[in-house]
Design a protein around this motif. Structure first.
Motif, PDB file in Angstrom:
ATOM      1  N   SER A   2      32.021  35.110  60.686  1.00 15.66           N
ATOM      2  CA  SER A   2      31.305  33.960  60.139  1.00 15.66           C
ATOM      3  C   SER A   2      31.879  32.684  60.746  1.00 15.66           C
ATOM      4  O   SER A   2      33.094  32.602  60.974  1.00 15.66           O
ATOM      5  CB  SER A   2      31.475  33.946  58.613  1.00 15.66           C
ATOM      6  N   GLU A   3      31.024  31.678  60.958  1.00 12.76           N
ATOM      7  CA  GLU A   3      31.505  30.415  61.557  1.00 12.76           C
ATOM      8  C   GLU A   3      32.338  29.619  60.563  1.00 12.76           C
ATOM      9  O   GLU A   3      33.138  28.781  60.929  1.00 12.76           O
ATOM     10  CB  GLU A   3      30.326  29.578  62.043  1.00 12.76           C
ATOM     11  N   LYS A   4      32.116  29.889  59.251  1.00 11.66           N
ATOM     12  CA  LYS A   4      32.903  29.161  58.238  1.00 11.66           C
ATOM     13  C   LYS A   4      33.361  30.122  57.144  1.00 11.66           C
ATOM     14  O   LYS A   4      32.816  31.228  57.035  1.00 11.66           O
ATOM     15  CB  LYS A   4      32.078  28.006  57.653  1.00 11.66           C
ATOM     16  N   PRO A   5      34.356  29.688  56.336  1.00 10.70           N
ATOM     17  CA  PRO A   5      34.812  30.568  55.249  1.00 10.70           C
ATOM     18  C   PRO A   5      33.647  30.882  54.326  1.00 10.70           C
ATOM     19  O   PRO A   5      32.846  30.000  54.019  1.00 10.70           O
ATOM     20  CB  PRO A   5      35.854  29.714  54.513  1.00 10.70           C
ATOM     21  N   THR A   6      33.530  32.126  53.916  1.00 10.19           N
ATOM     22  CA  THR A   6      32.349  32.497  53.123  1.00 10.19           C
ATOM     23  C   THR A   6      32.611  33.694  52.213  1.00 10.19           C
ATOM     24  O   THR A   6      33.477  34.523  52.514  1.00 10.19           O
ATOM     25  CB  THR A   6      31.170  32.845  54.076  1.00 10.19           C
ATOM     26  N   SER A   7      31.846  33.760  51.124  1.00  9.07           N
ATOM     27  CA  SER A   7      31.852  34.956  50.276  1.00  9.07           C
ATOM     28  C   SER A   7      30.827  35.947  50.810  1.00  9.07           C
ATOM     29  O   SER A   7      30.799  37.109  50.387  1.00  9.07           O
ATOM     30  CB  SER A   7      31.487  34.587  48.839  1.00  9.07           C
ATOM     31  N   GLY A   8      29.953  35.446  51.690  1.00  6.51           N
ATOM     32  CA  GLY A   8      28.877  36.291  52.215  1.00  6.51           C
ATOM     33  C   GLY A   8      27.669  36.350  51.305  1.00  6.51           C
ATOM     34  O   GLY A   8      26.669  37.003  51.614  1.00  6.51           O
ATOM     35  N   LEU A   9      27.752  35.643  50.161  1.00  7.47           N
ATOM     36  CA  LEU A   9      26.667  35.706  49.168  1.00  7.47           C
ATOM     37  C   LEU A   9      25.818  34.439  49.186  1.00  7.47           C
ATOM     38  O   LEU A   9      26.334  33.346  49.455  1.00  7.47           O
ATOM     39  CB  LEU A   9      27.259  35.837  47.760  1.00  7.47           C
ATOM     40  N   GLU A  10      24.547  34.580  48.832  1.00  6.73           N
ATOM     41  CA  GLU A  10      23.712  33.403  48.559  1.00  6.73           C
ATOM     42  C   GLU A  10      24.305  32.741  47.317  1.00  6.73           C
ATOM     43  O   GLU A  10      24.863  33.441  46.452  1.00  6.73           O
ATOM     44  CB  GLU A  10      22.287  33.832  48.227  1.00  6.73           C
ATOM     45  N   SER A  11      24.156  31.404  47.194  1.00  8.39           N
ATOM     46  CA  SER A  11      24.874  30.701  46.117  1.00  8.39           C
ATOM     47  C   SER A  11      24.482  31.196  44.723  1.00  8.39           C
ATOM     48  O   SER A  11      25.313  31.228  43.821  1.00  8.39           O
ATOM     49  CB  SER A  11      24.692  29.199  46.249  1.00  8.39           C
ATOM     50  N   LYS A  12      23.236  31.625  44.534  1.00  2.46           N
ATOM     51  CA  LYS A  12      22.852  32.076  43.184  1.00  2.46           C
ATOM     52  C   LYS A  12      23.643  33.333  42.785  1.00  2.46           C
ATOM     53  O   LYS A  12      23.969  33.533  41.611  1.00  2.46           O
ATOM     54  CB  LYS A  12      21.348  32.330  43.071  1.00  2.46           C
ATOM     55  N   PHE A  13      23.986  34.146  43.780  1.00  6.81           N
ATOM     56  CA  PHE A  13      24.791  35.333  43.474  1.00  6.81           C
ATOM     57  C   PHE A  13      26.243  34.934  43.233  1.00  6.81           C
ATOM     58  O   PHE A  13      26.906  35.443  42.339  1.00  6.81           O
ATOM     59  CB  PHE A  13      24.705  36.358  44.606  1.00  6.81           C
ATOM     60  N   ASP A  14      26.719  33.973  44.046  1.00  8.86           N
ATOM     61  CA  ASP A  14      28.084  33.460  43.878  1.00  8.86           C
ATOM     62  C   ASP A  14      28.308  32.981  42.452  1.00  8.86           C
ATOM     63  O   ASP A  14      29.361  33.202  41.866  1.00  8.86           O
ATOM     64  CB  ASP A  14      28.311  32.264  44.826  1.00  8.86           C
ATOM     65  N   ASN A  15      27.285  32.327  41.895  1.00 10.59           N
ATOM     66  CA  ASN A  15      27.415  31.739  40.554  1.00 10.59           C
ATOM     67  C   ASN A  15      26.970  32.691  39.441  1.00 10.59           C
ATOM     68  O   ASN A  15      26.790  32.262  38.304  1.00 10.59           O
ATOM     69  CB  ASN A  15      26.579  30.451  40.472  1.00 10.59           C
ATOM     70  N   PHE A  16      26.794  33.933  39.763  1.00 13.04           N
ATOM     71  CA  PHE A  16      26.318  34.934  38.786  1.00 13.04           C
ATOM     72  C   PHE A  16      24.966  34.552  38.169  1.00 13.04           C
ATOM     73  O   PHE A  16      24.648  34.947  37.058  1.00 13.04           O
ATOM     74  CB  PHE A  16      27.340  35.142  37.651  1.00 13.04           C
ATOM     75  N   ASP A  17      24.199  33.755  38.941  1.00 12.50           N
ATOM     76  CA  ASP A  17      22.914  33.295  38.433  1.00 12.50           C
ATOM     77  C   ASP A  17      21.822  34.266  38.882  1.00 12.50           C
ATOM     78  O   ASP A  17      20.892  33.893  39.588  1.00 12.50           O
ATOM     79  CB  ASP A  17      22.679  31.865  38.999  1.00 12.50           C
ATOM     80  N   PHE A  18      21.994  35.539  38.488  1.00 11.07           N
ATOM     81  CA  PHE A  18      20.983  36.530  38.881  1.00 11.07           C
ATOM     82  C   PHE A  18      20.768  37.516  37.732  1.00 11.07           C
ATOM     83  O   PHE A  18      21.676  37.783  36.940  1.00 11.07           O
ATOM     84  CB  PHE A  18      21.376  37.265  40.170  1.00 11.07           C
ATOM     85  N   SER A  19      19.541  38.020  37.667  1.00 14.63           N
ATOM     86  CA  SER A  19      19.180  38.931  36.572  1.00 14.63           C
ATOM     87  C   SER A  19      19.575  40.361  36.952  1.00 14.63           C
ATOM     88  O   SER A  19      19.897  40.640  38.119  1.00 14.63           O
ATOM     89  CB  SER A  19      17.669  38.871  36.346  1.00 14.63           C
ATOM     90  N   LYS A  20      19.497  41.256  35.964  1.00  7.05           N
ATOM     91  CA  LYS A  20      19.794  42.660  36.227  1.00  7.05           C
ATOM     92  C   LYS A  20      18.801  43.196  37.274  1.00  7.05           C
ATOM     93  O   LYS A  20      19.181  43.943  38.189  1.00  7.05           O
ATOM     94  CB  LYS A  20      19.688  43.452  34.923  1.00  7.05           C
ATOM     95  N   GLU A  21      17.534  42.765  37.154  1.00  6.95           N
ATOM     96  CA  GLU A  21      16.495  43.214  38.105  1.00  6.95           C
ATOM     97  C   GLU A  21      16.867  42.786  39.528  1.00  6.95           C
ATOM     98  O   GLU A  21      16.775  43.578  40.464  1.00  6.95           O
ATOM     99  CB  GLU A  21      15.110  42.633  37.737  1.00  6.95           C
ATOM    100  N   GLU A  22      17.307  41.524  39.658  1.00  6.15           N
ATOM    101  CA  GLU A  22      17.689  41.034  41.004  1.00  6.15           C
ATOM    102  C   GLU A  22      18.899  41.806  41.550  1.00  6.15           C
ATOM    103  O   GLU A  22      19.017  42.028  42.746  1.00  6.15           O
ATOM    104  CB  GLU A  22      17.998  39.537  40.956  1.00  6.15           C
ATOM    105  N   SER A  23      19.776  42.237  40.634  1.00  6.76           N
ATOM    106  CA  SER A  23      20.978  42.952  41.087  1.00  6.76           C
ATOM    107  C   SER A  23      20.638  44.335  41.648  1.00  6.76           C
ATOM    108  O   SER A  23      21.428  44.926  42.381  1.00  6.76           O
ATOM    109  CB  SER A  23      21.986  43.094  39.946  1.00  6.76           C
ATOM    110  N   GLU A  24      19.440  44.827  41.306  1.00  8.97           N
ATOM    111  CA  GLU A  24      19.039  46.162  41.785  1.00  8.97           C
ATOM    112  C   GLU A  24      18.979  46.227  43.306  1.00  8.97           C
ATOM    113  O   GLU A  24      19.083  47.288  43.901  1.00  8.97           O
ATOM    114  CB  GLU A  24      17.673  46.570  41.201  1.00  8.97           C
ATOM    115  N   LYS A  25      18.811  45.081  43.954  1.00  8.02           N
ATOM    116  CA  LYS A  25      18.762  45.050  45.420  1.00  8.02           C
ATOM    117  C   LYS A  25      20.077  45.576  46.021  1.00  8.02           C
ATOM    118  O   LYS A  25      20.102  46.150  47.116  1.00  8.02           O
ATOM    119  CB  LYS A  25      18.496  43.616  45.889  1.00  8.02           C
TER     120      LYS A  25
END
Ligand SMILES: Cc1cc2nc3c(=O)[nH]c(=O)nc-3n(C[C@H](O)[C@H](O)[C@H](O)COP(=O)(O)O)c2cc1C
Length: 203
Positions: free
Chosen positions: A137-160
């Motif tokens: 990665s060009e910069k330090p990263t968790s590799g996650l989109e920010s909504k996942f970083d912030n636990f801002d996702f539903s159980k359905e979205e986590s199924e991915k």
């Protein structure tokens, strides 16, 4: 009771009872020192170890399972060479376990379905990284989109995350036991062949 007087000091049956109890307990006890062994795999000049969390232990069929991202580099290594090992050390117990295994990869089958259903919201996050673990990665990263970083996702979205989820079933070939004691260490090998074979070793 002093450490030297433990029932498993010089008794094979007690040693086996003790090691399975440590491993089985580790699956549910977040504070267990045996919960996070080092899993070692490799091929010729590419040998590496990494910490994993054990998720299932079966003392009747002799296997240990942990979870991983299918895109992890260790998966290709395991496919080429399934002979691997798990290394545990419990400082409080003064017990080291070196477990030789044959790794079996599970993806999108009954084993992964059962494990994924038990995988909670926090752990599911690990499988939602956009690119494969280890991608530069060009910069330090968790590799996650920010909504996942912030636990801002539903159980359905986590199924991915299930698309990236796999289970490594480690079928146990042998367990080497080392118990550290002031009056003399004790070392033993249990081989899980057709019949079980116990051997004392010089520590
Ligand atoms: C406490 C702890 C627990 C971890 N548990 C796992 C795990 O269960 N499965 C896993 O694949 N990686 C786990 N990791 C990350 C691995 O150690 C490693 O960094 C990752 O799998 C990528 O390396 P690899 O693809 O070379 O294995 C854990 C790391 C730590 C520090």
């Amino acid at each position: 009771m002093s450490q030297e007087q433990v029932s498993y000091y010089e008794d094979f049956n007690e040693i086996e009872k003790k090691l399975w109890s440590l491993l089985i307990r580790a699956v549910n006890d977040r504070n267990s020192e045996f919960r996070t062994p080092v899993f070692i795999c490799g091929d010729k000049d590419n040998l590496d170890g990494r910490v994993v969390v054990i998720r299932k232990v079966d003392d009747k069929n002799y296997f240990i399972q942990f979870h991983s991202d299918l895109r992890s580099t260790k998966i290709d290594i395991i496919k080429k060479n399934p002979s691997c090992s798990l290394l545990f050390y419990g400082k409080k117990e003064k017990i080291q376990l070196r477990i030789k295994v044959k790794s079996e990869l599970h993806y999108n089958d009954d084993v992964t379905k059962t494990s994924w259903d038990k995988t909670g919201h926090i752990s599911r996050k690990c499988y939602l990284v956009t690119n494969a673990p280890g991608t530069e990665s060009e910069k330090p990263t968790s590799g996650l989109e920010s909504k996942f970083d912030n636990f801002d996702f539903s159980k359905e979205e986590s199924e991915k995350g299930y698309e990236n989820f796999c289970v490594i079933k480690c079928k146990i070939k042998s367990i080497e036991w080392l118990y550290l004691a002031a009056k003399g260490h004790r070392r033993a090998l249990i081989e899980f062949k057709k019949s079980k074979k116990f051997t004392w070793l010089v520590p």
